[in-house]
Design a protein around this motif. Structure first.
Motif, short mmCIF file in Angstrom:
data_model
loop_
_atom_site.label_atom_id
_atom_site.label_comp_id
_atom_site.label_asym_id
_atom_site.label_seq_id
_atom_site.Cartn_x
_atom_site.Cartn_y
_atom_site.Cartn_z
N LYS A 28 0.72 -1.41 0.11
CA LYS A 28 -0.10 -0.04 0.00
C LYS A 28 0.83 1.28 -0.02
N GLU A 29 2.11 1.35 0.59
CA GLU A 29 2.65 2.25 0.75
C GLU A 29 3.13 2.91 -0.74
N TRP A 30 3.63 1.92 -1.63
CA TRP A 30 4.12 2.33 -3.09
C TRP A 30 2.79 3.08 -3.72
N GLU A 32 0.10 4.56 -2.07
CA GLU A 32 -0.53 5.60 -1.32
C GLU A 32 0.30 6.82 -0.98
N ASN A 33 1.63 6.64 -1.15
CA ASN A 33 2.34 7.68 -0.59
C ASN A 33 2.39 8.72 -2.05
N ASN A 34 2.72 9.88 -1.59
CA ASN A 34 2.78 10.87 -2.46
C ASN A 34 4.14 11.65 -2.44
N GLU A 35 4.45 12.79 -3.26
CA GLU A 35 5.61 13.60 -2.97
C GLU A 35 5.68 14.60 -1.91
N GLU A 37 3.06 17.78 0.27
CA GLU A 37 1.71 18.32 0.31
C GLU A 37 1.25 18.80 -1.11
N SER A 41 -0.68 10.72 -5.35
CA SER A 41 -0.14 9.26 -5.29
C SER A 41 -0.39 8.70 -6.37
N VAL A 153 6.89 9.45 -8.60
CA VAL A 153 6.38 9.29 -7.19
C VAL A 153 6.92 8.26 -6.38
N LYS A 156 10.50 8.72 -5.58
CA LYS A 156 10.95 9.28 -4.44
C LYS A 156 10.84 8.91 -3.05
N GLN A 157 10.08 7.65 -3.05
CA GLN A 157 9.85 7.11 -1.75
C GLN A 157 11.29 6.72 -1.18
#
Length: 174
Positions: A28-30, A32-35, A37, A41, A153, A156-157
């Protein structure tokens, strides 16, 4: 390269497969995470692509190809996906995107696009007069842009994890 409907369809057909291959079944992290504010995602981007399939490309092509006097497009809400059900899984979104894109490509093929049709015009609410060739070219570039965005995106994780190699990783600098 000059515009060619068949070459355009080559990309449009592959986008769902690329996204499915990249996003289906991963953590899910891949997804749902974004760059940071006010950024999107991968989940948000797929939602945006679905909304575009429903309200942008084919509906606007139909306006251009119609016999109607008023060829003004309905405005497109680029952030509509943020107001949709956020409880669906990425797999559900990917399946919906794949299904609607397949239907839209079949409909696009049914238009029997030729040079005369490509020069037909519509009115974009912000950009003014546009033609079908520009709309369809934009659809292809839009897909490629969002594939690139999803890759960025995701990359950048690990931005803070790559150490000095960041100097060689241009994707982390954008």
């Amino acid at each position: 390269m000059v515009f060619d409907i068949n070459k355009s369809i080559e990309i449009l057909q592959r986008t769902p497969l690329i996204l499915e291959s990249l996003l289906q079944g991963i953590s899910k992290e891949w997804v749902e995470n974004n760059e940071g504010e006010n950024t999107w995602s991968a989940y948000d981007i797929v939602g945006h692509l679905i909304h575009g399939e429903k309200t942008d490309w084919i509906p606007r092509a139909k306006v251009i190809l119609s016999k109607a006097e008023n060829k003004t497009f309905d405005p497109f809400d680029r952030f509509a996906q943020m107001n949709k059900d956020q409880e669906r899984t990425i797999e559900e979104l990917l399946k919906e995107f794949k299904e609607i894109r397949s239907k839209n490509i079949e409909e696009l093929k049914s238009f029997q696009i030729n040079e005369t049709k490509l020069s037909k015009k519509g009115i974009h609410p912000e950009l003014g007069e546009v033609n079908l060739k520009e709309l369809l070219s934009t659809w292809v570039v839009h897909d490629l842009g969002h594939i690139s965005q999803i890759s960025r995106v995701m990359a950048k994780q690990f931005k803070s994890e790559v150490g000095p190699w960041s100097a060689y990783l241009g994707i982390l600098k954008k």
